[in-house]
Structure formats: C-alpha cells, structure tokens
Design an enzyme around this catalytic site. Structure first.
Site, PDB file in Angstrom:
ATOM      1  N   HIS A   1       0.669  -1.299  -0.050  1.00 36.58           N
ATOM      2  CA  HIS A   1       0.013  -0.096   0.043  1.00 36.58           C
ATOM      3  C   HIS A   1       0.904   1.344  -0.009  1.00 36.58           C
ATOM      4  O   HIS A   1       2.175   0.995  -0.083  1.00 36.58           O
ATOM      5  CB  HIS A   1      -0.820   0.067   1.032  1.00 36.58           C
TER       6      HIS A   1
ATOM      7  N   HIS B   1       4.005   1.167   2.170  1.00 32.37           N
ATOM      8  CA  HIS B   1       5.364   0.706   1.709  1.00 32.37           C
ATOM      9  C   HIS B   1       5.864   1.351   0.592  1.00 32.37           C
ATOM     10  O   HIS B   1       7.044   1.678   0.395  1.00 32.37           O
ATOM     11  CB  HIS B   1       4.695  -0.790   0.914  1.00 32.37           C
TER      12      HIS B   1
ATOM     13  N   LYS C   1       5.137   3.146  11.726  1.00 29.58           N
ATOM     14  CA  LYS C   1       3.870   2.519  12.233  1.00 29.58           C
ATOM     15  C   LYS C   1       4.087   1.260  13.112  1.00 29.58           C
ATOM     16  O   LYS C   1       3.368   1.379  14.152  1.00 29.58           O
ATOM     17  CB  LYS C   1       2.875   2.088  10.887  1.00 29.58           C
TER      18      LYS C   1
END
Ligand code: PAF
Length: 282
Positions: free
Chosen positions: A34, A37, A150
């Site tokens: 996504h 990345h 994250k």
C-alpha cells in the site's frame, strides 16, 4: 524490475553492486503493498543507487492462531506497483528457501523492549522479525534499510539489533502514511467490514486526543491513558490490547511526559488487531 527468488542469485547480484561501489537500499515487506510501503520505496530511491524490495510473509513471526495462513497476498499486483515505482529488484523467496529443512538459527533481542507492548500479546513475534531481518541484511548487504514508523516498536528493536550486532547499515524510519480520514495504512485493513472500518478510526482519534491533552499542558501519563481508554471503550467492536506512553528512544515506561515520547496502542476491532502511534516532543 528484476524478480529474484533465490538467495544465491540475489547475494551474487548484491556483491557485484557492492564491488562496483553502488549504494544499496533494502525495503523489507510482507507484500500486499500500500502507499505506506511505497513511501519506503520512494525514500530508498532518493538515497540509494539500487533499491531492493523483499516480499516474504515470514511464518516465524506469526504465533499460533494468528493470521499467517490468511495474510493477504497478491504478488502480481505488488510487481506492478513496484515496477511503477522503479524499484530495481524484487526479492521474493519461498519459505523453504529462507528456512530449509532443519533450520535452527535465530536472532533475539532480549529484555523488556521485546517483551512489552506487541511482544506481550505476540510472544516470539520479535524473535521472528529480528531473525528474518538479519537474514535479509546478510543476503542483500544493504547500506540503508527502510522501515515504517507505524511499527514503532519493531523499528526500535531493529535499530538496537543492528547497533549491537554491528551491522554496517543505516536504519531509516519513514513516517506513517494515513488514509484521508486518519486511519494508518496497513495490509490488515482489508480484513475490516464497513462498520469495523468506521470504528477503526478510534485509534487515530484517541492519539489525536492524547496529542491535544499534551499540547494543552497535561503531563500525567496515567491520566492521558485513561482518557484514551474511555474513548476507545465507547466503540462496541473495539477491544484494547494495550495503550502505552513510553520514552521514544528505548520504549522505557514513564510517568510524566518529558522529552520525546511515543504514544502507542494496539486495539482489536472485531477480529482484526490494529496498531498505531504518535511521536510527541515537549
Ligand atoms: O514490517 C513487516 O512487514 C515485517 O515485520 C518485516 C520487517 C518485513 C519482517 O518480516
């Protein structure tokens, strides 16, 4: 973009790059890519001559009953995305290639840093991560390796491992990429049913609430955690795994907000476990 599945081939290519004085960047992933990345790939492109992306759903970092078997996979789509981003090599080994019959070598960062937070609810998870990341470092010989903020605990552990095992690699943290409404991008977001997707927003909202409290002068960690907890508990499908406010540098517990702190949480929305975090400096 070249796709390589075999360790000896990629290692030979990387040794040739090294001998030619090229700067190698590695972006380790588990695929189902996504924007989060892709932001790692873009950062790697800025700093390196050659960008290698690895896609490997690493079985040894999943516990019993976790989502290894159903983890989303779509190599065809990932190849298209990486080709658009002009990644140079995709390394996509099989489980047998990475862990042949009889495999028994592991890399483990010991102590509270790996046993708290995600380590408490996922025992053995970080041992699996540090083992596969060490293998990828030895296979791809990167100068830089890129990880998303994250997974703040993961990247802090990998930095410690790289430092303590003397990997000559700079670990680069790349900021969290969010959906328009604030939900942190994650391959696991696909598991969320529409109502769960709406409730998942509470992770971001509770972090924003903590930020507001800190900005308005609140320094008491238990009080901030309590308010976040209340907010999350008001969502019927949300079940808190942990909410922690720790020193950003080494994830040590603190009672008062001071210096750089990490506000991190893991919440189950239905069956899906989501994580998110926020870095604040006061
Ligand atoms: O963050 C991930 O996707 C994985 O934990 C990593 C770093 C690729 C290791 O399998």
């Amino acid at each position: 973009m070249k796709v390589v599945k075999n360790i000896s081939e990629i290692q030979r290519i990387c040794l040739d790059y090294k001998r030619a004085g090229k700067i190698i960047g590695l972006v380790p992933t588990m695929g189902y890519l996504h924007e989060g990345h892709l932001s790692l790939v873009r950062e790697a492109k800025k700093r390196c001559d050659t960008v290698i992306v690895s896609i490997f759903v690493n079985p040894i970092q999943f516990g019993k009953g976790e989502d290894y078997d159903i983890y989303p996979r779509d190599l065809g789509r990932d190849i298209e995305l990486l080709t658009e981003e002009k990644a140079d090599i995709l390394f996509a080994p099989s489980v047998r290639e990475m862990y042949p019959e009889g495999y028994s070598t592991f890399v483990e960062v010991e102590g509270e840093i790996t046993s708290k937070m995600c380590g408490a609810s996922r025992p053995g998870h970080f041992r699996g991560v540090t083992t596969v990341v060490s293998k990828l470092f030895n296979i791809c010989l990167p100068d830089y390796a890129f990880f998303g903020q994250k997974d703040a605990q993961q990247v802090t552990i990998i930095e410690k491992m790289a430092r303590e095992l003397n990997f000559p690699i700079e670990i680069v943290r790349v900021p969290i990429v969010r959906e328009e409404d604030g939900l942190a991008m994650s391959s696991r977001n696909v598991y969320l049913a529409p109502e769960e997707r709406r409730e998942a927003l509470v992770l971001y909202q509770s972090l924003q609430h903590a930020l507001k409290l800190i900005k308005s002068g609140e320094r008491d960690v238990p009080r901030i955690k309590r308010e976040m907890e209340e907010m999350i508990k008001s969502r019927p499908r949300a079940e808190i795994d942990y909410i922690e406010i720790v020193r950003a540098e080494d994830l040590a517990y603190i009672d008062k907000i001071e210096g750089r702190v990490l506000v991190a949480l893991a919440v189950r929305i239905g069956k899906t476990r989501l994580i998110d975090n926020l870095l604040v400096e006061v």
